[in-house]
Design a protein around this motif. Structure first.
Motif, PDB file in Angstrom:
ATOM      1  N   GLN A  79      -8.923   6.520 -10.457  1.00 26.00           N
ATOM      2  CA  GLN A  79      -8.910   6.717 -11.908  1.00 26.00           C
ATOM      3  C   GLN A  79      -9.270   5.430 -12.638  1.00 26.00           C
ATOM      4  N   LYS A  85      -5.224   7.495  -5.730  1.00 27.33           N
ATOM      5  CA  LYS A  85      -5.558   8.283  -6.924  1.00 27.33           C
ATOM      6  C   LYS A  85      -5.622   7.375  -8.155  1.00 27.33           C
ATOM      7  N   HIS A  86      -4.640   6.486  -8.301  1.00 30.28           N
ATOM      8  CA  HIS A  86      -4.623   5.575  -9.443  1.00 30.28           C
ATOM      9  C   HIS A  86      -5.817   4.623  -9.394  1.00 30.28           C
ATOM     10  N   GLN A  87      -6.172   4.168  -8.202  1.00 29.05           N
ATOM     11  CA  GLN A  87      -7.315   3.266  -8.043  1.00 29.05           C
ATOM     12  C   GLN A  87      -8.605   3.990  -8.425  1.00 29.05           C
ATOM     13  N   TYR A 124       0.821  -1.200   0.000  1.00 26.26           N
ATOM     14  CA  TYR A 124       0.000   0.000   0.000  1.00 26.26           C
ATOM     15  C   TYR A 124       0.859   1.255   0.000  1.00 26.26           C
ATOM     16  N   GLU A 125       0.510   2.171  -0.861  1.00 26.30           N
ATOM     17  CA  GLU A 125       1.125   3.491  -0.889  1.00 26.30           C
ATOM     18  C   GLU A 125      -0.009   4.492  -1.067  1.00 26.30           C
ATOM     19  N   PRO A 126       0.048   5.622  -0.342  1.00 21.76           N
ATOM     20  CA  PRO A 126      -1.038   6.605  -0.463  1.00 21.76           C
ATOM     21  C   PRO A 126      -1.302   7.062  -1.895  1.00 21.76           C
ATOM     22  N   SER A 127      -0.277   7.104  -2.740  1.00 17.28           N
ATOM     23  CA  SER A 127      -0.481   7.556  -4.117  1.00 17.28           C
ATOM     24  C   SER A 127      -1.327   6.560  -4.921  1.00 17.28           C
ATOM     25  N   LEU A 128      -1.440   5.326  -4.431  1.00 11.27           N
ATOM     26  CA  LEU A 128      -2.226   4.325  -5.144  1.00 11.27           C
ATOM     27  C   LEU A 128      -3.716   4.650  -5.127  1.00 11.27           C
TER      28      LEU A 128
END
Length: 150
Positions: free
Chosen positions: A104, A100-102, A94-98
């Protein structure tokens, strides 16, 4: 730890210290704990003092908390096994930036699904007999919705 053991440890231990002289030269030196209070002199003959810096450390892999993989049911007891299990099941750390990608990806998949549903509805209506189309149009008049056909 007993006093005698602590004293012997202090006399024989030699940690590595970072030093900085008055002329700005940085250097490392092993200094016995027993000699720690002695003044340190740089190669340029200037007085030097100890510098506090970040230390390097390693996490002991034997302390990895074992768990049962939710995807395979296999017991995971090391970081290597965890990495392999995650790769085999298509998972990632898990990374917080994921997030946004999820979001999208979900929006893209929703748009694709909406398009497929719309195409299927259009195709079904197009293939209906005229009587059924007229009946459907009459039923839709009773609903408070706007029907837009492209």
């Amino acid at each position: 730890m007993g006093k005698a053991r602590a004293s012997a440890l202090r006399k024989n231990s030699m940690p590595l210290y970072n030093l900085l002289c008055e002329n700005g030269h940085k250097f490392d030196r092993f200094i016995k704990l027993a000699n720690l209070d002695e003044p340190q002199i740089c190669e340029c003959n200037a007085q030097a003092h100890r510098v506090i810096s970040a230390c390097m450390f390693s996490i002991d892999a034997t302390n990895f908390p074992a768990y049962q993989s939710p995807t395979t049911g296999r017991y995971i007891t090391s970081k290597t096994q965890r990495r392999e299990d995650m790769a085999a099941s298509g998972c990632v750390d898990y990374e917080p930036s994921l997030i946004k990608h999820q979001e999208q990806r979900i929006a893209r998949e929703d748009a694709e699904l909406d398009k497929k549903v719309e195409e299927h509805v259009e195709k079904t209506i197009y293939e209906m007999p005229t009587v059924k189309k007229e009946k459907l149009a009459a039923e839709m008049e009773h609903f408070d919705v706007d029907v837009a056909r492209i």
